[in-house]
Design a protein around this motif. Structure first.
Motif, PDB file in Angstrom:
ATOM      1  N   TRP A 184       0.807  -1.215   0.000  1.00  0.00           N
ATOM      2  CA  TRP A 184       0.000   0.000   0.000  1.00  0.00           C
ATOM      3  C   TRP A 184       0.840   1.264   0.000  1.00  0.00           C
ATOM      4  CZ3 TRP A 184      -4.661   0.965  -1.491  1.00  0.00           C
ATOM      5  CH2 TRP A 184      -5.535  -0.121  -1.626  1.00  0.00           C
ATOM      6  N   VAL A 185       1.992   1.250   0.613  1.00  0.00           N
ATOM      7  CA  VAL A 185       2.887   2.407   0.524  1.00  0.00           C
ATOM      8  C   VAL A 185       3.264   2.663  -0.933  1.00  0.00           C
ATOM      9  CG1 VAL A 185       5.201   3.250   1.073  1.00  0.00           C
ATOM     10  CG2 VAL A 185       3.772   2.282   2.877  1.00  0.00           C
ATOM     11  N   ASP A 186       3.583   1.602  -1.658  1.00  0.00           N
ATOM     12  CA  ASP A 186       3.921   1.746  -3.078  1.00  0.00           C
ATOM     13  C   ASP A 186       2.740   2.298  -3.875  1.00  0.00           C
ATOM     14  OD1 ASP A 186       6.460   0.765  -2.631  1.00  0.00           O
ATOM     15  OD2 ASP A 186       5.996  -1.271  -3.269  1.00  0.00           O
ATOM     16  N   ILE A 187       1.540   1.835  -3.567  1.00  0.00           N
ATOM     17  CA  ILE A 187       0.351   2.319  -4.272  1.00  0.00           C
ATOM     18  C   ILE A 187       0.138   3.800  -3.987  1.00  0.00           C
ATOM     19  CG2 ILE A 187      -2.174   2.167  -4.355  1.00  0.00           C
ATOM     20  CD1 ILE A 187      -1.872  -0.856  -3.931  1.00  0.00           C
ATOM     21  N   PHE A 188       0.271   4.205  -2.720  1.00  0.00           N
ATOM     22  CA  PHE A 188       0.088   5.608  -2.375  1.00  0.00           C
ATOM     23  C   PHE A 188       1.091   6.482  -3.126  1.00  0.00           C
ATOM     24  CE2 PHE A 188      -1.545   4.343   2.113  1.00  0.00           C
ATOM     25  CZ  PHE A 188      -2.788   4.037   1.563  1.00  0.00           C
ATOM     26  N   VAL A 189       2.343   6.049  -3.187  1.00  0.00           N
ATOM     27  CA  VAL A 189       3.376   6.827  -3.866  1.00  0.00           C
ATOM     28  C   VAL A 189       3.091   6.902  -5.359  1.00  0.00           C
ATOM     29  CG1 VAL A 189       5.828   6.873  -4.487  1.00  0.00           C
ATOM     30  CG2 VAL A 189       5.144   6.364  -2.128  1.00  0.00           C
ATOM     31  N   GLU A 190       2.706   5.775  -5.952  1.00  0.00           N
ATOM     32  CA  GLU A 190       2.454   5.729  -7.391  1.00  0.00           C
ATOM     33  C   GLU A 190       1.270   6.597  -7.784  1.00  0.00           C
ATOM     34  OE1 GLU A 190       3.204   4.580 -11.328  1.00  0.00           O
ATOM     35  OE2 GLU A 190       4.396   4.255  -9.523  1.00  0.00           O
ATOM     36  N   ASN A 191       0.260   6.648  -6.938  1.00  0.00           N
ATOM     37  CA  ASN A 191      -0.952   7.409  -7.259  1.00  0.00           C
ATOM     38  C   ASN A 191      -1.039   8.677  -6.411  1.00  0.00           C
ATOM     39  OD1 ASN A 191      -3.233   7.679  -8.884  1.00  0.00           O
ATOM     40  ND2 ASN A 191      -4.586   6.748  -7.379  1.00  0.00           N
ATOM     41  N   ALA A 192       0.109   9.262  -6.094  1.00  0.00           N
ATOM     42  CA  ALA A 192       0.165  10.375  -5.145  1.00  0.00           C
ATOM     43  C   ALA A 192      -0.668  11.574  -5.591  1.00  0.00           C
ATOM     44  CB  ALA A 192       1.621  10.799  -4.936  1.00  0.00           C
ATOM     45  N   ALA A 193      -0.617  11.942  -6.863  1.00  0.00           N
ATOM     46  CA  ALA A 193      -1.327  13.139  -7.313  1.00  0.00           C
ATOM     47  C   ALA A 193      -2.827  12.992  -7.125  1.00  0.00           C
ATOM     48  CB  ALA A 193      -0.991  13.418  -8.780  1.00  0.00           C
ATOM     49  N   SER A 194      -3.373  11.861  -7.556  1.00  0.00           N
ATOM     50  CA  SER A 194      -4.814  11.655  -7.414  1.00  0.00           C
ATOM     51  C   SER A 194      -5.215  11.509  -5.952  1.00  0.00           C
ATOM     52  CB  SER A 194      -5.254  10.411  -8.203  1.00  0.00           C
ATOM     53  OG  SER A 194      -5.071  10.607  -9.592  1.00  0.00           O
ATOM     54  N   LEU A 195      -4.371  10.853  -5.162  1.00  0.00           N
ATOM     55  CA  LEU A 195      -4.674  10.697  -3.740  1.00  0.00           C
ATOM     56  C   LEU A 195      -4.646  12.045  -3.037  1.00  0.00           C
ATOM     57  CD1 LEU A 195      -5.290   8.950  -1.309  1.00  0.00           C
ATOM     58  CD2 LEU A 195      -2.850   8.411  -1.126  1.00  0.00           C
ATOM     59  N   ARG A 196      -3.706  12.922  -3.414  1.00  0.00           N
ATOM     60  CA  ARG A 196      -3.667  14.260  -2.821  1.00  0.00           C
ATOM     61  C   ARG A 196      -4.947  15.026  -3.132  1.00  0.00           C
ATOM     62  NH1 ARG A 196       1.905  14.403  -4.216  1.00  0.00           N
ATOM     63  NH2 ARG A 196       1.386  15.431  -6.173  1.00  0.00           N
ATOM     64  N   GLU A 197      -5.454  14.912  -4.349  1.00  0.00           N
ATOM     65  CA  GLU A 197      -6.707  15.580  -4.715  1.00  0.00           C
ATOM     66  C   GLU A 197      -7.857  15.091  -3.841  1.00  0.00           C
ATOM     67  OE1 GLU A 197      -7.549  15.090  -8.814  1.00  0.00           O
ATOM     68  OE2 GLU A 197      -5.747  16.131  -9.510  1.00  0.00           O
ATOM     69  N   SER A 198      -7.936  13.775  -3.641  1.00  0.00           N
ATOM     70  CA  SER A 198      -9.003  13.223  -2.818  1.00  0.00           C
ATOM     71  C   SER A 198      -8.852  13.644  -1.363  1.00  0.00           C
ATOM     72  CB  SER A 198      -9.011  11.696  -2.923  1.00  0.00           C
ATOM     73  OG  SER A 198      -9.372  11.275  -4.222  1.00  0.00           O
ATOM     74  N   LEU A 199      -7.618  13.678  -0.863  1.00  0.00           N
ATOM     75  CA  LEU A 199      -7.377  14.121   0.504  1.00  0.00           C
ATOM     76  C   LEU A 199      -7.752  15.585   0.680  1.00  0.00           C
ATOM     77  CD1 LEU A 199      -3.969  12.362   1.253  1.00  0.00           C
ATOM     78  CD2 LEU A 199      -6.076  12.043   2.545  1.00  0.00           C
ATOM     79  N   ALA A 200      -7.437  16.412  -0.329  1.00  0.00           N
ATOM     80  CA  ALA A 200      -7.764  17.833  -0.239  1.00  0.00           C
ATOM     81  C   ALA A 200      -9.275  18.047  -0.178  1.00  0.00           C
ATOM     82  CB  ALA A 200      -7.174  18.587  -1.432  1.00  0.00           C
ATOM     83  N   GLU A 201     -10.014  17.308  -0.993  1.00  0.00           N
ATOM     84  CA  GLU A 201     -11.479  17.429  -0.961  1.00  0.00           C
ATOM     85  C   GLU A 201     -12.024  16.905   0.363  1.00  0.00           C
ATOM     86  OE1 GLU A 201     -15.493  17.999  -1.910  1.00  0.00           O
ATOM     87  OE2 GLU A 201     -13.616  18.935  -2.570  1.00  0.00           O
ATOM     88  N   HIS A 202     -11.439  15.825   0.867  1.00  0.00           N
ATOM     89  CA  HIS A 202     -11.867  15.299   2.166  1.00  0.00           C
ATOM     90  C   HIS A 202     -11.591  16.329   3.267  1.00  0.00           C
ATOM     91  CE1 HIS A 202     -12.764  12.248   5.190  1.00  0.00           C
ATOM     92  NE2 HIS A 202     -11.666  12.613   5.819  1.00  0.00           N
ATOM     93  N   ARG A 203     -10.414  16.976   3.198  1.00  0.00           N
ATOM     94  CA  ARG A 203     -10.065  17.991   4.191  1.00  0.00           C
ATOM     95  C   ARG A 203     -11.060  19.152   4.143  1.00  0.00           C
ATOM     96  NH1 ARG A 203      -5.576  19.274   2.194  1.00  0.00           N
ATOM     97  NH2 ARG A 203      -4.442  17.556   3.185  1.00  0.00           N
TER      98      ARG A 203
END
Length: 357
Positions: free
Chosen positions: A229-248
């Motif tokens: 999962w660490v590898d997945i988070f790093v690989e998809n970092a840009a999209s995950l950051r967008e989702s985290l920003a909307e969640h925030r």
């Protein structure tokens, strides 16, 4: 086009499951396996997933009609590129990675590549836990390139269907944004919540020791295969950051509502703004089997069609009987679209309006 010789590059849980499913379904006449880890390759042979084990990538793809790359996400792009370079024009190449932008970029310009992602899996690892049934009814995203030969896409589409999955075409970038919201964000938040609860004491009491069903349901996936999962988070970092920003943003909206003035009416109005009335809700009751990845497959399939799920609840009956997934969707037309999509994937669906309380 039929698959006579299938090469599986990476014989862990998913790669070995692809091999087993292909053999069971008669989707390939001969299955060859290759893995840089000799122990993983031997485990796949012992499991009966492969007919032949090869020590080199070149030997594995020689004469193959289809090569399935099942490498870890961190090595996926490089392995896709290497497989394309090692194989001849006869070989169509696909993958099973949970992120798609990197693999598709590595294959840019190739007419032989069709990206793929079966939405299923298990907390277990290794070929010894592989299962031919893991793909039954699962959504299998396909991300062809603009250069992809239509005949190659039909080959992969047909192969995936024979394994029991439902192929769904999606743009690679859209795929990564979709799974960031429906899979990667929940995993990240589950781990954060468990860590927060585990590091907290409330007047000597340990929150995790007193956790109820809500916390257990929300954090079930926490800690699953952390290295992967660490590898997945790093690989998809840009999209995950967008989702985290909307969640925030939504968390901050809730905080503002809770911090609103002392007047109860004003506070309730602010909370109503934070949790808007979804309007005329429709309830979809879906019978689902007890199988990993079912919930993610349904939510991602609906998300790909831009059908918004307002809320959901899963009621588990038993491993044999599965359970009932209740989805809330706004509007009759959207509910009908959702029901039609799920029924096309083999699910039984009952739609009814949500009565006002």
């Amino acid at each position: 086009m039929e698959v006579g010789r299938l090469a599986v590059i990476g014989t862990g849980l998913i790669g070995a499951s692809v091999a087993l499913a292909a053999k069971q379904a008669g989707a390939a006449a001969h299955v060859v396996g290759h893995d840089p880890d000799p122990a993983a390759l031997e485990a796949a042979r012992a499991r009966g997933a492969i007919d032949e084990a090869t020590g080199s990538l070149e030997d594995a793809v020689a004469g193959a009609d289809l090569a399935v790359v099942a490498a870890p996400v961190a090595h996926l792009a490089a392995q896709v590129r290497a497989t394309l370079e090692a194989s001849a024009d006869q070989t169509t190449v696909t993958d099973v990675g949970s992120t798609k932008a990197g693999a598709c970029a590595a294959a840019a310009g190739s007419a032989r590549f069709v990206g793929g992602h079966p939405v299923c899996g298990s907390e277990a690892r290794g070929a010894e836990h592989a299962s031919a049934e893991i793909f039954d009814g699962a959504t299998w995203f396909l991300t062809p390139l603009t250069e992809t030969d239509p005949a190659r896409y039909r080959l992969v589409h047909g192969f995936v269907s024979k394994l029991g999955a439902t192929p769904v075409a999606v743009d690679p970038q859209a795929h990564d944004r979709l799974v960031a919201l429906t899979s990667h964000l929940p995993h990240a938040l589950a781990n954060l919540l468990v860590n927060q609860a585990g590091a907290t004491r409330v007047e000597g009491h340990e929150p995790l020791a007193a956790a109820g069903g809500s916390l257990r349901d929300m954090t079930r996936v926490a800690g699953a295969n952390p290295r992967i999962w660490v590898d997945i988070f790093v690989e998809n970092a840009a999209s995950l950051r967008e989702s985290l920003a909307e969640h925030r943003r939504r968390v901050e909206q809730l905080e503002a509502a809770l911090d609103a003035g002392d007047a109860g009416g004003n506070r309730r109005r602010m909370l109503a703004d934070a949790f808007p009335d979804p309007g005329e809700l429709q309830q979809l009751r879906v019978h689902v089997p007890d199988r990993p990845g079912v919930l993610a497959g349904i939510t991602q399939a609906l998300g790909a069609e831009r059908i918004n799920i307002e809320d959901f609840e899963l009621h588990h009956v038993s491993p044999d009987r599965g359970g009932t997934l209740t989805l809330l969707v706004t509007g009759e037309e959207e509910a009908r679209r959702a029901a039609a999509l799920l029924e096309s994937q083999g699910y039984g669906v009952v739609v009814s309006p949500v009565l006002s309380q």
